[in-house]
Motif scaffolding. Structure first.
Motif, PDB file in Angstrom:
ATOM      1  N   ALA A 363       0.831  -1.204   0.000  1.00 27.21           N
ATOM      2  CA  ALA A 363       0.000   0.000   0.000  1.00 27.21           C
ATOM      3  C   ALA A 363       0.867   1.257   0.000  1.00 27.21           C
ATOM      4  O   ALA A 363       0.571   2.241  -0.693  1.00 27.21           O
ATOM      5  CB  ALA A 363      -0.938  -0.011   1.203  1.00 27.21           C
ATOM      6  N   ALA A 364       1.971   1.213   0.751  1.00 26.65           N
ATOM      7  CA  ALA A 364       2.848   2.393   0.825  1.00 26.65           C
ATOM      8  C   ALA A 364       3.444   2.678  -0.549  1.00 26.65           C
ATOM      9  O   ALA A 364       3.468   3.825  -1.016  1.00 26.65           O
ATOM     10  CB  ALA A 364       3.958   2.154   1.849  1.00 26.65           C
ATOM     11  N   LYS A 365       3.910   1.622  -1.219  1.00 27.44           N
ATOM     12  CA  LYS A 365       4.509   1.797  -2.545  1.00 27.44           C
ATOM     13  C   LYS A 365       3.468   2.351  -3.521  1.00 27.44           C
ATOM     14  O   LYS A 365       3.741   3.253  -4.324  1.00 27.44           O
ATOM     15  CB  LYS A 365       5.017   0.433  -3.036  1.00 27.44           C
ATOM     16  CG  LYS A 365       5.835   0.501  -4.279  1.00 27.44           C
ATOM     17  CD  LYS A 365       7.193   1.104  -3.993  1.00 27.44           C
ATOM     18  CE  LYS A 365       7.806   1.709  -5.238  1.00 27.44           C
ATOM     19  NZ  LYS A 365       8.977   2.538  -4.966  1.00 27.44           N
ATOM     20  N   ARG A 366       2.282   1.794  -3.432  1.00 27.94           N
ATOM     21  CA  ARG A 366       1.212   2.199  -4.325  1.00 27.94           C
ATOM     22  C   ARG A 366       0.874   3.681  -4.127  1.00 27.94           C
ATOM     23  O   ARG A 366       0.781   4.437  -5.094  1.00 27.94           O
ATOM     24  CB  ARG A 366       0.010   1.304  -4.014  1.00 27.94           C
ATOM     25  CG  ARG A 366      -1.311   1.805  -4.436  1.00 27.94           C
ATOM     26  CD  ARG A 366      -2.374   0.912  -3.825  1.00 27.94           C
ATOM     27  NE  ARG A 366      -3.630   1.637  -3.812  1.00 27.94           N
ATOM     28  CZ  ARG A 366      -4.813   1.075  -4.000  1.00 27.94           C
ATOM     29  NH1 ARG A 366      -4.906  -0.212  -4.184  1.00 27.94           N
ATOM     30  NH2 ARG A 366      -5.893   1.797  -3.982  1.00 27.94           N
ATOM     31  N   GLU A 367       0.766   4.074  -2.856  1.00 28.03           N
ATOM     32  CA  GLU A 367       0.437   5.485  -2.618  1.00 28.03           C
ATOM     33  C   GLU A 367       1.544   6.418  -3.092  1.00 28.03           C
ATOM     34  O   GLU A 367       1.284   7.479  -3.637  1.00 28.03           O
ATOM     35  CB  GLU A 367       0.108   5.707  -1.138  1.00 28.03           C
ATOM     36  CG  GLU A 367      -1.393   5.634  -0.905  1.00 28.03           C
ATOM     37  CD  GLU A 367      -1.789   4.785   0.293  1.00 28.03           C
ATOM     38  OE1 GLU A 367      -1.219   5.013   1.380  1.00 28.03           O
ATOM     39  OE2 GLU A 367      -2.640   3.881   0.110  1.00 28.03           O
ATOM     40  N   GLU A 368       2.773   5.966  -2.900  1.00 24.48           N
ATOM     41  CA  GLU A 368       3.915   6.769  -3.347  1.00 24.48           C
ATOM     42  C   GLU A 368       3.837   6.978  -4.868  1.00 24.48           C
ATOM     43  O   GLU A 368       3.972   8.104  -5.360  1.00 24.48           O
ATOM     44  CB  GLU A 368       5.202   6.019  -2.965  1.00 24.48           C
ATOM     45  CG  GLU A 368       6.490   6.718  -3.358  1.00 24.48           C
ATOM     46  CD  GLU A 368       7.686   5.748  -3.218  1.00 24.48           C
ATOM     47  OE1 GLU A 368       7.681   4.897  -2.290  1.00 24.48           O
ATOM     48  OE2 GLU A 368       8.604   5.843  -4.060  1.00 24.48           O
ATOM     49  N   ASN A 369       3.580   5.895  -5.594  1.00 26.84           N
ATOM     50  CA  ASN A 369       3.521   5.990  -7.061  1.00 26.84           C
ATOM     51  C   ASN A 369       2.331   6.817  -7.535  1.00 26.84           C
ATOM     52  O   ASN A 369       2.440   7.588  -8.488  1.00 26.84           O
ATOM     53  CB  ASN A 369       3.481   4.587  -7.678  1.00 26.84           C
ATOM     54  CG  ASN A 369       4.841   3.907  -7.594  1.00 26.84           C
ATOM     55  OD1 ASN A 369       5.855   4.563  -7.382  1.00 26.84           O
ATOM     56  ND2 ASN A 369       4.856   2.596  -7.741  1.00 26.84           N
TER      57      ASN A 369
END
Ligand code: ADP
Ligand code: TPW
Ligand code: MG
Length: 578
Positions: A363-369
Motif C-alpha cells: 500500500a505504501a509503494k502504491r500510494e507513493e507511485n
C-alpha cells in the motif's frame, strides 16, 4: 423459433413435401443455439445468406473489411461467453478473417469463422475456380478445430460441433467451411428440423480435484508475501463474486492484467496495480487466476521477478498450461468459477491474513507511485502530452464506470493502461496477448452492439489506421462510440527524420493530420481538440449524446518513447553505434 416455422414454402416435384434448404438450416441452427448476431462482409457465396439472416431477425453487422468483422466477433465471444460469429467470402475474404481467428485462439476467446468456399471438385484438382483455395487446410493450424459441412443434413451437427469446440475447455477459434453448393441444397423440411442440434451445456463446469485444492491452500498458507494475479481468463469466466470474495477473504494483494482490470475496482485497497514491480519482485507465493506466464509476465522469471524463491499456484482450465514456463507448485485445473468456489469452501470460516507488513508495504509503494503521478495528470500543457490528455479521460471513465473502454497503440496503450482506472468487470478491452494493432474499431463496434453501453476508444494514430475505415460502419449503425485519437504524428513519436533522402522517416505520418474530418465525411461528429479542456468537453458531449464521434487529440510529437513500455524487446545489433 422452430425450424419448421421457417421452412420455405416450396413444394417438391411431386407437389407434396415441404422443403427447406441450406440457407435456412444454417440460420435455424444458429438461432436455436442463441446466436443472434453475425459480423460479416458480403459477397459470393454468402450475399443472400446475409440478406436472409437479416430477414429472419438475426442482427447482421456488415463491415468494410473482414479482419475487423473477425475482431468484433472475437471480442463478442469474450464479452458474452458465446461464440462470436464472423462470416466471410472465400479465399481473400477468408484470409482477411483468419488473422482474427488466430487472434481469438491465442487470446482464448470463443469465436467461429464461417467462410463460404468454392467448388470442392475444382479446388481439389486445382483447376482454377473463382476464389480457389483449400481453406480448411489453411485454417487448421490456426484454430482449435476446423470442420467442413458438405450435406444439408449435417448442418445441425456441424454447427453444434463448432459451438462446443469454441466454448468448452480453453475457449478459442473454430473454422467452419461452407462450400457454396451447401447453401442451395434442398431437403425435406421436417427431416431438416429434426437434424438441428441444440448444444446442451456447451461449456460444462470442470471441478478441480480435492487434493489440488488442499495443496493450493497449503502453499498459500505458508506464504509471507502472497500475491494474486488476475488475468483475462478470470474476467471471461464471469465468476466475479467468487473472485472478489476470495481476494477479500484471503487479504492478499492482487495485480490485474490489463483486461482483468475492474474485476475488482482499481481503487480497491488490495489492488497492487500501482506497485507492480514491487509485488512481482518481493512476493513469495503467486496465485495465478486465468493468466499465463507468457511474455507479459516475463515468463515468470528473470530480473522483473527478483531473486527470492517463489512458488506458483495456478488456476486454469487448460492442464497443459501448467509448468509451461516455470514449475507450478500447486496446479489447480478446472474452470475458474468452480476452482475459486472450491478454494473458498475449503478455506472455511476464518482464514489467516498474510503478515501485516506485506500489505502495508504494498500500500505504501502504491500510494507513493499514485502521488508521484497525480500532478502530471493535471497538467494543462498545449500541445498536450499523454499524461495531460489521459488525466482527462481518467476522470471521465471514473464518472462513467459502466462505459466500455477500448485501447490500442504503444504509448497510448501503455500509459492509458496505467492511468485510467477501471471499476467494473470486462469494461477494458485491448490489444491482448499478441499486442496487435487493428482491434480498435472492430472491438468498439462489438462492445457497443453486445453491451448496449457507450464506448470510449482510446487510439494511437497509427493503431487507429489499421481499422479506421470502420468509422463508416459506426456511423451507418449509429453506434454510441467516441473515438479519441492520440495524434502525435506517428508511431511512438512524430519526430524521426530521414537523414538521407526526402522520403519521410519510417515512423512518421503526415504532420498535423485531421482525423476528425474523416468522421464528418460519414455524418459523424468530428472535433479537433488541442487542450485538455477541449478534450474534456468533446468527450463528455459524445458520451452524453451517444452520437458517433471522433476526436483528434493533438499530442506533442516528441512526448512518446520508442515502443512505449516494451522498448527492451527491440533487437539490437552488436555493430550498432551508440
Ligand atoms: P492475461 O493476458 O490477462 O494474462 P491470458 O490470456 O494469458 O491472460 O490467460 C488466460 C488464461 O485463462 C488461459 O490460460 C485460459 O486457459 C484460461 N481460461 C480461460 N477461461 C477460463 C475459465 N473459464 N476457467 C479457467 N481458466 C480459463
Ligand atoms: C498488426 C507494431 C506496435 S505499436 C504500433 C505499431 C505499428 C503503433 C504505435 O503508434 P501509435 O501509438 O498507435 O500511434 P503511440 O501513442 O505510441 O504513437 N502491426 C501489427 N501489430 C503491431 N503491434 C505492430 C504492427 C506496432
Ligand atoms: Mg502515435
Amino acid at each position: 423459433m422452430s425450424a419448421t416455422a421457417q421452412s420455405i414454402d416450396t413444394k417438391s416435384a411431386a407437389g407434396e413435401q415441404e422443403l427447406t434448404d441450406g440457407f435456412h438450416l444454417i440460420i435455424d441452427a444458429l438461432k436455436l443455439n442463441g446466436i443472434n448476431t453475425l459480423y460479416a462482409v458480403p459477397g459470393i457465396p454468402i450475399t443472400d445468406f446475409l440478406r436472409m439472416s437479416q430477414a429472419e431477425g438475426l442482427r447482421v453487422l456488415s463491415f468494410r473489411h473482414e479482419q475487423n468483422a473477425g475482431y468484433a466477433a472475437s471480442i463478442a465471444g469474450y464479452l458474452t461467453k458465446q461464440p462470436g460469429v464472423c462470416i466471410t467470402v472465400s479465399a481473400p475474404g477468408f484470409l482477411n478473417g483468419l488473422t482474427a481467428l488466430a487472434h481469438a485462439t491465442t487470446n482464448c476467446f470463443p469465436m467461429i469463422l464461417i467462410s463460404g468456399s468454392s467448388e470442392r471438385e475444382v479446388v481439389d484438382l486445382q483447376q482454377g475456380d473463382y476464389e480457389e483455395m483449400d481453406q480448411l487446410a489453411i485454417a487448421k493450424p490456426l484454430c482449435k478445430a476446423a470442420y467442413r459441412i458438405l450435406h444439408a443434413a449435417d448442418i445441425g451437427i456441424g454447427i453444434a460441433r463448432a459451438i462446443r469446440a469454441a466454448v468448452s475447455g480453453r475457449p478459442g477459434g473454430v473454422y467452419l467451411d461452407l462450400p457454396a453448393k451447401l447453401f442451395g441444397q434442398v431437403m425435406n423440411a421436417a427431416a431438416g428440423a429434426k437434424s438441428l442440434v441444440k448444444v446442451i451445456d456447451p461449456a460444462p463446469a470442470q471441478f478441480p480435484s480435492k487434493d489440488s485444492v488442499k495443496r493450493a491452500l497449503d502453499v498459500l498458507k505458508s506464504a509471507k508475501r502472497p500475491l494474486i494475479i488476475l488475468g483475462k481468463g478470470a474476467a471471461y469466466a464471469q465468476a466475479d463474486e467468487a473472485i472478489k470474495t476470495f481476494v477479500e477473504k484471503s487479504g492478499v494483494p492482487f495485480l490485474p492484467m490489463s483486461m482483468a482490470k475492474g474485476l475488482l475496482p482499481d481503487t480497491h485497497p488490495q489492488c497492487a496495480g500501482a506497485a507492480r514491480s514491487t509485488v512481482l519482485k518481493d512476493s513469495d507465493v503467486v496465485v495465478m487466476i486465468g493468466a499465463r506466464l507468457n511474455w507479459l509476465l516475463s515468463h515468470g522469471k528473470g530480473k522483473n521477478w527478483g531473486d527470492a524463491p517463489k512458488k506458483f499456484i495456478q488456476i486454469d482450465i487448460e492442464p497443459k498450461e501448467m509448468d509451461s514456463n516455470v514449475e507450478i507448485a500447486a496446479p489447480v485445473v478446472g474452470d475458474i468459477g468452480s476452482c475459486v468456489s472450491a478454494l473458498l469452501a475449503e478455506m472455511g470460516g476464518s482464514w489467516p491474513a498474510p503478515p501485516a507488513e506485506w500489505p502495508k508495504a504494498v500500500a505504501a509503494k502504491r500510494e507513493e507511485n499514485v502521488a508521484k503521478m497525480a500532478p502530471r495528470l493535471m497538467n494543462n500543457n498545449v500541445p498536450m502530452d499523454y499524461h495531460g490528455a489521459l488525466g482527462v479521460l481518467r476522470t471521465i471513465v471514473k464518472e462513467r464506470p459502466d462505459a466500455m473502454l477500448v485501447n490500442e497503440g504503444a504509448n497510448t496503450l501503455d500509459l492509458a493502461r496505467g492511468i485510467i482506472d477501471v471499476y467494473q468487470p470486462r469494461k477494458r478491452i485491448d490489444v491482448g496477448t499478441w499486442g496487435i494493432m487493428g482491434i480498435g474499431m472492430g472491438y468498439a463496434i462489438a462492445a457497443a452492439v453486445e453491451t448496449g453501453k457507450p464506448v470510449l476508444a482510446v487510439e494511437g494514430d497509427s493503431a487507429f489506421g489499421f481499422s479506421g475505415m470502420e468509422i463508416e460502419t459506426i456511423c451507418r449503425y449509429k453506434l454510441p462510440v467516441c473515438i479519441v485519437i492520440f495524434n502525435n504524428d506517428g508511431i511512438y513519436r512524430g519526430t524521426d527524420v530521414n537523414a538521407v533522402s526526402s522520403d519521410p522517416a519510417t515512423t512518421v505520418f503526415v504532420k498535423g493530420a485531421r482525423y476528425d474530418k474523416m468522421m464528418e465525411a460519414f455524418g459523424g461528429v468530428g472535433v479537433n481538440a488541442t487542450s485538455p479542456d477541449e478534450l474534456r468537453r468533446a468527450v463528455n458531449a459524445a458520451m452524453d449524446s451517444g452520437k458517433p464521434t471522433l476526436i483528434n487529440a493533438v499530442i506533442d510529437p516528441a512526448a512518446g518513447s520508442e515502443s512505449g513500455r516494451i522498448g527492451n524487446l527491440n533487437p539490437q545489433s552488436a555493430l550498432k553505434k551508440k
